[in-house]
Design a protein around this motif. Structure first.
Motif: not given
Length: 255
Positions: A21, A58, A104, A108-109
């Motif tokens: 992510a 995403v 993703h 979380y990113g």
């Protein structure tokens, strides 16, 4: 996934998904960065971010989160965080901050950076450099066995030692299956805070927000955009970082 004092500890597989992510967020931010130029509307970057989310398959993490209406936080000059993309046109000498998150495979990113628009003055260059460097000074303290607030103290000392101010109202955070998890990660040493020992498996979004003037901020009538009270320039850099037995690992970077 284990818990330590209410903080989720991620296993190797979960950290791998957070790395995926983070890698996507880093790639999106790089695309935004290379398009920064005088004459661009900030809304252009929102449109680009959405198209890149589609390309990477995403979900934009911020859109709809607590009612936030955009995929991208786009903050210009005195805007610290949570700025709305709009018809505003970037001009030579501006600075623009992009804060971007994605979801993703359920994780979380989150990452942020501040970019100069064309040629900026020396004070603005120094602000961006100090803010970016303070992030890495903080990351260096994300070591198992350290106190969480070793990160905070390192950021604050670095920033204030160079004549800038750290924002108190907004802080970093844990991240994982939720965008905001425990613990909070301030960029200053909070008075009287209890020690929080860093453990392998903690994943933190460390994000110094720094001003060229005083640290106080206010939120505009849109109920989101935070600006410096004295309207001084602000900068914002952020990485998602895993605490491991071998030291801190930055997850929000491209290959």
């Amino acid at each position: 996934m284990k818990k330590f004092r209410g903080i989720y500890l991620k296993n190797e597989n979960e950290i791998g998904l957070l790395r995926e992510a983070g890698r996507i967020v880093a790639s999106i931010l790089e695309e935004l960065r290379i398009h920064v130029a005088p004459g661009m509307r900030t809304l252009d970057f929102e449109e680009l971010a959405l198209s890149l989310c589609d390309a990477y398959k995403v979900k934009p993490a911020f859109k709809g989160y607590l009612g936030f209406p955009y995929a991208l936080c786009c903050s210009v000059n005195e805007e610290v965080v949570h700025g709305f993309p709009s018809q505003r046109v970037l001009a030579e000498g501006d600075v623009v901050s992009f804060d971007m998150g994605v979801v993703h495979k359920g994780f979380y990113g989150d990452s942020a950076l501040t970019v100069p628009v064309g040629k900026i003055d020396a004070r603005a260059e120094d602000l961006l450099s100090v803010t970016r460097d303070s992030l890495f000074v903080g990351i260096d303290q994300a070591v198992a066995g350290n106190d969480l607030y070793d990160i905070s103290r390192a950021v604050q000392k670095y920033v204030e030692g160079r004549g800038f101010s750290v924002v108190r109202r907004f802080v970093g955070h844990g991240i994982g299956k939720q965008l905001h998890e425990k613990p909070e990660v301030p960029n200053f040493a909070p008075a009287g805070a209890n020690r929080v020992s860093l453990q392998p498996g903690m994943v933190l979004a460390i994000e110094p927000m720094v001003t060229a003037g005083k640290p106080e901020v206010e939120v505009l009538s849109d109920k989101w955009t935070a600006v410096t009270k004295d309207r001084s320039l602000a900068a914002h850099f952020e990485h998602t970082v895993a605490v491991t037995k071998n030291g801190p690992v930055i997850l929000s970077v491209r290959d």
